[in-house]
Scaffold this motif. Structure first.
Motif, PDB file in Angstrom:
ATOM      1  N   THR A  29      30.585 -15.486 -33.849  1.00  0.00           N
ATOM      2  CA  THR A  29      30.426 -14.047 -33.635  1.00  0.00           C
ATOM      3  C   THR A  29      31.810 -13.397 -33.707  1.00  0.00           C
ATOM      4  O   THR A  29      32.839 -14.083 -33.528  1.00  0.00           O
ATOM      5  CB  THR A  29      29.823 -13.749 -32.248  1.00  0.00           C
ATOM      6  N   GLU A  31      33.254 -11.691 -31.520  1.00  0.00           N
ATOM      7  CA  GLU A  31      33.923 -11.937 -30.232  1.00  0.00           C
ATOM      8  C   GLU A  31      34.497 -13.350 -30.183  1.00  0.00           C
ATOM      9  O   GLU A  31      35.640 -13.560 -29.763  1.00  0.00           O
ATOM     10  CB  GLU A  31      32.952 -11.723 -29.062  1.00  0.00           C
ATOM     11  N   ASP A  32      33.689 -14.346 -30.617  1.00  0.00           N
ATOM     12  CA  ASP A  32      34.171 -15.730 -30.638  1.00  0.00           C
ATOM     13  C   ASP A  32      35.338 -15.887 -31.609  1.00  0.00           C
ATOM     14  O   ASP A  32      36.261 -16.658 -31.356  1.00  0.00           O
ATOM     15  CB  ASP A  32      33.050 -16.689 -31.035  1.00  0.00           C
ATOM     16  N   GLN A  34      37.615 -13.666 -32.330  1.00  0.00           N
ATOM     17  CA  GLN A  34      38.830 -13.139 -31.698  1.00  0.00           C
ATOM     18  C   GLN A  34      39.352 -14.104 -30.644  1.00  0.00           C
ATOM     19  O   GLN A  34      40.562 -14.284 -30.503  1.00  0.00           O
ATOM     20  CB  GLN A  34      38.577 -11.748 -31.109  1.00  0.00           C
ATOM     21  N   SER A  77      44.717 -11.345 -36.597  1.00  0.00           N
ATOM     22  CA  SER A  77      43.319 -10.926 -36.647  1.00  0.00           C
ATOM     23  C   SER A  77      42.987 -10.337 -38.017  1.00  0.00           C
ATOM     24  O   SER A  77      42.039 -10.758 -38.677  1.00  0.00           O
ATOM     25  CB  SER A  77      43.023  -9.906 -35.546  1.00  0.00           C
TER      26      SER A  77
END
Length: 165
Positions: A29, A31-32, A34, A77
């Motif tokens: 995901t 979030e994962d 990041q 990122s």
């Protein structure tokens, strides 16, 4: 290096014809992913900070690494194909210009790359992904060199294996 140049950091798999942005290997995901990028940055700086073999490159950094960790996380990122977190805060990365105050030779480049390959391997990413990322990191790190190498010094990565051999 721009995150728009996905061909330089993307990796083909035998299952897909289209290259995948490297960020997809860091989690399922956003979030994962990041969290995975943050983990890579922490492993990288921990390696640099704790391994005496990297004293030379460590000395080019501030005593406290929190700010360096955060800026590198924000930059990576986007560089890995995730959200661009760096530019909104700091503008265009201008990597070479921002690194110009620091004397960077081939030895410094190589130490940086060794820290990175060790961190990537600690993440247990697929070896093909590590190889692709290391080729891109090499191009960028080599471009950062701004100091002549001492006479008689090694001028290449002859002691660094980016392959899992």
């Amino acid at each position: 290096m721009s995150n728009n140049d996905s061909s330089s950091t993307s990796t083909n798999t035998s299952d897909d014809a289209q290259p995948k942005p490297p960020i997809l290997y860091f989690g399922d995901t956003p979030e994962d992913q990041q969290v995975g990028v943050r983990k890579l940055v922490d492993l990288f700086y921990d390696e640099m900070d704790q391994n005496p073999d990297f004293e030379r490159i460590r000395k080019l950094h501030p005593v406290h690494l929190n700010h360096s960790r955060e800026k590198f996380y924000l930059f990576l990122s986007g560089w890995l194909g995730g959200p661009d977190l760096y530019s909104p805060q700091f503008g265009h990365p201008r990597l070479r210009m921002r690194h110009m105050p620091f004397p960077i030779s081939s030895e410094d480049r190589d130490q940086w790359l060794l820290c990175m390959v060790n961190a990537l391997r600690a993440m247990q990413l697929p070896e093909k992904v590590i190889e692709g990322l290391m080729l891109s990191f090499f191009r960028t790190a080599d471009w950062m060199r701004n100091k002549p190498d001492p006479e008689g010094s090694a001028k290449g990565l002859n002691t660094i294996s980016i392959k899992g051999e």
